[in-house]
Enzyme design. Structure first.
Site, PDB file in Angstrom:
ATOM      1  N   HIS A  46       0.815  -1.211   0.000  1.00 46.96           N
ATOM      2  CA  HIS A  46       0.000   0.000   0.000  1.00 46.96           C
ATOM      3  C   HIS A  46       0.851   1.265   0.000  1.00 46.96           C
ATOM      4  O   HIS A  46       0.329   2.376   0.122  1.00 46.96           O
ATOM      5  CB  HIS A  46      -0.901  -0.037   1.241  1.00 46.96           C
ATOM      6  CG  HIS A  46      -2.062   0.883   1.198  1.00 46.96           C
ATOM      7  ND1 HIS A  46      -2.262   1.873   2.135  1.00 46.96           N
ATOM      8  CD2 HIS A  46      -3.100   0.984   0.327  1.00 46.96           C
ATOM      9  CE1 HIS A  46      -3.367   2.539   1.860  1.00 46.96           C
ATOM     10  NE2 HIS A  46      -3.895   2.024   0.776  1.00 46.96           N
TER      11      HIS A  46
ATOM     12  N   LYS B 265       3.226   4.438  -1.092  1.00 50.02           N
ATOM     13  CA  LYS B 265       3.340   5.396  -2.196  1.00 50.02           C
ATOM     14  C   LYS B 265       4.617   6.191  -1.967  1.00 50.02           C
ATOM     15  O   LYS B 265       4.666   7.084  -1.114  1.00 50.02           O
ATOM     16  CB  LYS B 265       2.144   6.348  -2.255  1.00 50.02           C
ATOM     17  CG  LYS B 265       0.800   5.641  -2.495  1.00 50.02           C
ATOM     18  CD  LYS B 265       0.041   5.476  -1.214  1.00 50.02           C
ATOM     19  CE  LYS B 265      -1.322   4.848  -1.455  1.00 50.02           C
ATOM     20  NZ  LYS B 265      -1.985   4.484  -0.193  1.00 50.02           N
TER      21      LYS B 265
ATOM     22  N   ASP C 238      16.987  10.868  -7.334  1.00 45.64           N
ATOM     23  CA  ASP C 238      18.415  11.134  -7.121  1.00 45.64           C
ATOM     24  C   ASP C 238      18.827  11.097  -5.653  1.00 45.64           C
ATOM     25  O   ASP C 238      19.877  11.635  -5.284  1.00 45.64           O
ATOM     26  CB  ASP C 238      18.809  12.500  -7.718  1.00 45.64           C
ATOM     27  CG  ASP C 238      18.722  12.512  -9.237  1.00 45.64           C
ATOM     28  OD1 ASP C 238      18.694  11.420  -9.836  1.00 45.64           O
ATOM     29  OD2 ASP C 238      18.680  13.613  -9.812  1.00 45.64           O
TER      30      ASP C 238
ATOM     31  N   HIS D 239      -9.248  11.406   2.163  1.00 46.24           N
ATOM     32  CA  HIS D 239      -8.367  10.247   2.057  1.00 46.24           C
ATOM     33  C   HIS D 239      -7.073  10.453   2.843  1.00 46.24           C
ATOM     34  O   HIS D 239      -6.178   9.622   2.798  1.00 46.24           O
ATOM     35  CB  HIS D 239      -8.053   9.993   0.568  1.00 46.24           C
ATOM     36  CG  HIS D 239      -7.492   8.638   0.285  1.00 46.24           C
ATOM     37  ND1 HIS D 239      -6.193   8.452  -0.155  1.00 46.24           N
ATOM     38  CD2 HIS D 239      -8.034   7.403   0.349  1.00 46.24           C
ATOM     39  CE1 HIS D 239      -5.974   7.165  -0.356  1.00 46.24           C
ATOM     40  NE2 HIS D 239      -7.068   6.502  -0.047  1.00 46.24           N
TER      41      HIS D 239
ATOM     42  N   LYS E  35      -4.325  10.537   5.739  1.00 44.42           N
ATOM     43  CA  LYS E  35      -4.038   9.472   6.697  1.00 44.42           C
ATOM     44  C   LYS E  35      -2.966   9.945   7.667  1.00 44.42           C
ATOM     45  O   LYS E  35      -1.777   9.959   7.322  1.00 44.42           O
ATOM     46  CB  LYS E  35      -3.539   8.229   5.964  1.00 44.42           C
ATOM     47  CG  LYS E  35      -4.405   7.798   4.782  1.00 44.42           C
ATOM     48  CD  LYS E  35      -3.639   6.839   3.873  1.00 44.42           C
ATOM     49  CE  LYS E  35      -4.381   6.571   2.585  1.00 44.42           C
ATOM     50  NZ  LYS E  35      -5.639   5.877   2.760  1.00 44.42           N
TER      51      LYS E  35
ATOM     52  N   ASP F  97      -0.563  17.745  19.883  1.00 36.70           N
ATOM     53  CA  ASP F  97      -0.118  18.965  20.569  1.00 36.70           C
ATOM     54  C   ASP F  97       0.484  19.997  19.630  1.00 36.70           C
ATOM     55  O   ASP F  97       1.210  20.900  20.097  1.00 36.70           O
ATOM     56  CB  ASP F  97       0.892  18.629  21.683  1.00 36.70           C
ATOM     57  CG  ASP F  97       0.257  17.855  22.833  1.00 36.70           C
ATOM     58  OD1 ASP F  97      -0.998  17.866  22.929  1.00 36.70           O
ATOM     59  OD2 ASP F  97       0.994  17.236  23.610  1.00 36.70           O
TER      60      ASP F  97
END
Length: 503
Positions: free
Chosen positions: A229, A231, A236, A421, A423, A428
């Protein structure tokens, strides 16, 4: 042919006559041969009871523990061979895990935990840019691709061959012609939207493409769990991207079903990019059966940088004014549920606020306890979820847990301006953790995930401001509103919650 038909009929008849026996055998396998959370065991047993035989087929596809020792040992060997991480660990030990920012020193124990549990090196020479809009994120990513000189590593859970990916390809092919190495790693299930012929065409033009856990016999996917899952994009070794956006037109707001797509993605420049690069290389090596660790050209610049940083440390001249980051990952390739445990530790240390955004909220008992204890201790705990589902069962299971949160005094909201979407969590206004992991068992224990823990008042305040701004586009779920749910909604919630451990 007649014999085959008779054999098939005999087999079906045998299963029908001995259904109870077959179910008992399957139940024994689930209970005694698979070490699972008791909630998950009961969920599967209920499914097996109500849908005999077919329930076990679902178990083979969704619930079976696929963490084979061979795979797990392979990943551990790759970790052990990573001398670069080991050297940085020694440097951090010599520095006693010192965080330069005095306001953040209370989180040194979390730095130590992430280092010990998953070799997540802490670095401070970093810059971070936050993207909440898909168009802005992909504009920045393509700009970085255009500036690549040596290599481009691209890893996504979902890639669709639509207008957005075509835009990528138009920028990648010229870089290949310039001599830049381009590698694309996509999950076998998430990459099902792209024809094999299209991948072959890219490979013919010099782009290396590998699928993680590819489908068998065309589109037959036997591993519904244990998906990659993550991404990640690394360019470089200097610029890295990580977060929630995949590659598809819906992520830039071109899918009417979802409308505006509200996500969170990070662009990181600095030392922490090495952590993203290592994560990509380990995943690539496993999927491609290669060893990029042996390619000295990929590590030359980092080795020089390490020597420079060592010299600064030895001379006691290093005074970082950058952003502290640890790249943490979890899944079947890690010893501990790293992201899950980091969330719990962050919540436990909260004194003022805990702000959470997630499309799926199906917490286990330990995460629920941490949130409830924080709220009942006077911490301002708020949770934001989407106002619409992309996976109905998961959405209604999420909504069922919102009731528990409301009972503990936690404020909950639905984001109304499209699909949420994002996540992550910010505590604080000081420390935040964002990346690819949802707040559910699938992300915490089954899928391969990666998050960035950011130790920075500056970024923490930005994340807090983003959350508070999203409140203006959200609706608060009050106890009164929740109590007025109709019977259909309540039924959906209860059924989905029963299936929660296996979703």
């Amino acid at each position: 042919m007649q014999e085959l038909w008779e054999t098939l009929c005999f087999f079906i008849g045998f299963l029908s006559e001995h259904l109870l026996l077959v179910d008992c055998i399957f139940a024994i396998i689930i209970v005694f041969f698979e070490r699972k959370d008791p909630r998950a065991v009961w969920g599967w047993l209920l499914l097996l009871y109500f849908i005999p035989i077919i329930g076990f087929v679902f178990y083979l596809l969704l619930g079976m523990n696929m963490r084979k020792l061979k795979m797990f040992k392979t990943k551990e060997i790759e970790d052990a061979l990573n001398s670069y991480i080991q050297k940085q660990e020694e440097n951090i030990f010599r520095n006693q895990f010192c965080i330069s920012d005095e306001e953040l020193k209370e989180y040194e124990d979390l730095v130590l935990y992430n280092l010990e549990a998953s070799q997540a090196v802490y670095t401070e020479e970093n810059e971070v840019e936050i993207y909440t809009d898909g168009n802005a994120k992909f504009d920045a990513l393509i700009e970085a691709i255009d500036q690549a000189e040596h290599y481009i590593f691209i890893q996504y859970y979902i890639i669709k061959s639509d207008i957005l990916f075509e835009r990528f390809v138009k920028h990648l092919i010229p870089k290949v012609k310039e001599g830049v190495s381009v590698r694309i790693l996509v999950d076998g299930m998430g990459g099902r939207f792209v024809r094999k012929s299209y991948w072959k065409r890219l490979q013919a033009q010099g782009i290396e493409v590998v699928q993680f856990f590819p489908a068998l016999f065309g589109r037959l996917q036997l591993r519904v769990n244990y998906r990659n899952h993550r991404k990640i994009v690394v360019i470089d070794g200097k610029v890295g991207f990580v977060g929630g956006f995949n590659i598809g037109k819906e992520y830039i707001g071109l899918e009417p079903k979802f409308g505006y797509w509200r996500d969170t993605h990070l662009r990181i420049i600095g030392e922490a990019v090495i952590g993203l690069k290592l994560r990509f290389v380990m995943d690539w090596d496993y999927a491609a059966k290669q060893n990029l660790f042996s390619d000295k050209t990929l590590w030359r610049e980092e080795e020089k940088e390490e020597l420079r940083q060592q010299k600064k440390t030895e001379d006691a001249e290093k005074k970082s004014r950058g952003i502290g980051i640890q790249i943490i990952s979890s899944g079947p390739d890690s010893r501990y549920p790293q992201i899950h445990n980091t969330y719990i530790r962050m919540i436990a240390k909260a004194k003022k606020s805990v702000y959470i955004q997630t499309p799926y909220f199906i917490p286990d008992a330990s995460l629920m306890d941490a949130l409830v204890i924080a709220a009942m201790s006077g911490v301002d705990v708020r949770i934001m979820i989407p106002c619409k589902p992309d996976h109905p069962f998961v959405y209604w299971a999420t909504y069922s847990y919102i009731g528990d949160m409301l009972a503990a005094g936690i404020k909950c909201y639905t984001y109304d301006n499209g699909f949420l979407h994002a996540k992550g969590i910010v505590v604080d206004g000081m420390i935040s953790c964002y990346g690819t992991a949802n707040m559910d068992s699938r992300s915490f224990f089954l899928n391969f995930e990666v998050n960035a823990v950011i130790y920075s008042y500056k970024i923490g305040q930005q994340m807090t401001d983003i959350f508070l701004n999203d409140l203006h586009k959200s609706t608060e779920i009050t106890k009164y509103d929740y109590s007025r749910r109709n019977l259909i909604v309540r039924f959906k919630e209860q059924v989905s919650r029963l299936l929660g451990p296996v979703l």
